[in-house]
Design an enzyme around this catalytic site. Structure first.
Site, PDB file in Angstrom:
ATOM      1  N   VAL A 117      -1.859   4.715   4.081  1.00  0.00           N
ATOM      2  CA  VAL A 117      -2.923   3.375   3.412  1.00  0.00           C
ATOM      3  C   VAL A 117      -2.592   2.027   3.587  1.00  0.00           C
ATOM      4  O   VAL A 117      -1.613   1.247   2.522  1.00  0.00           O
ATOM      5  CB  VAL A 117      -2.874   3.931   1.628  1.00  0.00           C
ATOM      6  N   GLU A 118      -3.595   0.781   3.811  1.00  0.00           N
ATOM      7  CA  GLU A 118      -3.367   0.243   4.216  1.00  0.00           C
ATOM      8  C   GLU A 118      -3.593  -1.164   2.944  1.00  0.00           C
ATOM      9  O   GLU A 118      -5.555  -0.349   2.848  1.00  0.00           O
ATOM     10  CB  GLU A 118      -3.810  -1.095   5.413  1.00  0.00           C
ATOM     11  N   LEU A 119      -4.209  -2.025   2.160  1.00  0.00           N
ATOM     12  CA  LEU A 119      -4.312  -2.392   1.232  1.00  0.00           C
ATOM     13  C   LEU A 119      -5.054  -3.991   1.754  1.00  0.00           C
ATOM     14  O   LEU A 119      -3.676  -4.318   2.308  1.00  0.00           O
ATOM     15  CB  LEU A 119      -4.339  -2.423  -0.410  1.00  0.00           C
TER      16      LEU A 119
END
Length: 122
Positions: A117-119
Site C-alpha cells: 500500500v503506497e500513500l
C-alpha cells in the site's frame, strides 16, 4: 472512453484485520451480508474472503498480490507520523515518486495480507 477507476477487488485471509487496517488509513468500511466494501474519495475496494469469493472473480485468486496507491490530502510526513502513532509500520518513505498528476511524495506499508500500500501526496 475510460475516465477513472470505480473499484478494485482484493482478497483477504483475515477479514477483520483487513477491514481494521484500511479503516486506520482512512477508509470507511461497510458490510452488507457477504459483501465487504471500503470507501474513500470517489472509489471503493471490494474485499473478498479467500475461499468464499463472490462470483464472478479473477481466475487466479490469491492474497497479498495487490500493489495499490492512494493519494491523500495534506502533508505526507504528518500522515506518516499519524499512522506510526496508531501502530502501523512504514516500510519505506517519505520518498519522491511520479504519479498521474506529476511529482509526489510517498510512503509504503503492507496490509495484513501483504499487499503493498503506497500513500502519496502531491
Amino acid at each position: 472512453m475510460i475516465n477513472k477507476i470505480d473499484h478494485v477487488v482484493i482478497t483477504t485471509a483475515y477479514i477483520n484485520a483487513c477491514l481494521e487496517f484500511y479503516k486506520t488509513i482512512g477508509f470507511d468500511a461497510r458490510i452488507d451480508g457477504e459483501r465487504y466494501e471500503l470507501y474513500a474519495g470517489d472509489f471503493k475496494i471490494n474485499v473478498h474472503i479467500k475461499g468464499r469469493e463472490l462470483s464472478p472473480h479473477a481466475t487466479n485468486v490469491q492474497t497479498g498480490s495487490a500493489d495499490l496507491c492512494f493519494s491523500i490530502s495534506g502533508d505526507i510526513a504528518d500522515f506518516k507520523r499519524e499512522l506510526q502513532a496508531k501502530g502501523l509500520r512504514i516500510i519505506l518513505g517519505v520518498i519522491s515518486r511520479k504519479g498521474v498528476d506529476g511529482d509526489m511524495k510517498s510512503i509504503y506499508l503492507r496490509d495484513p495480507d501483504g499487499n503493498l500500500v503506497e500513500l502519496c501526496s502531491y
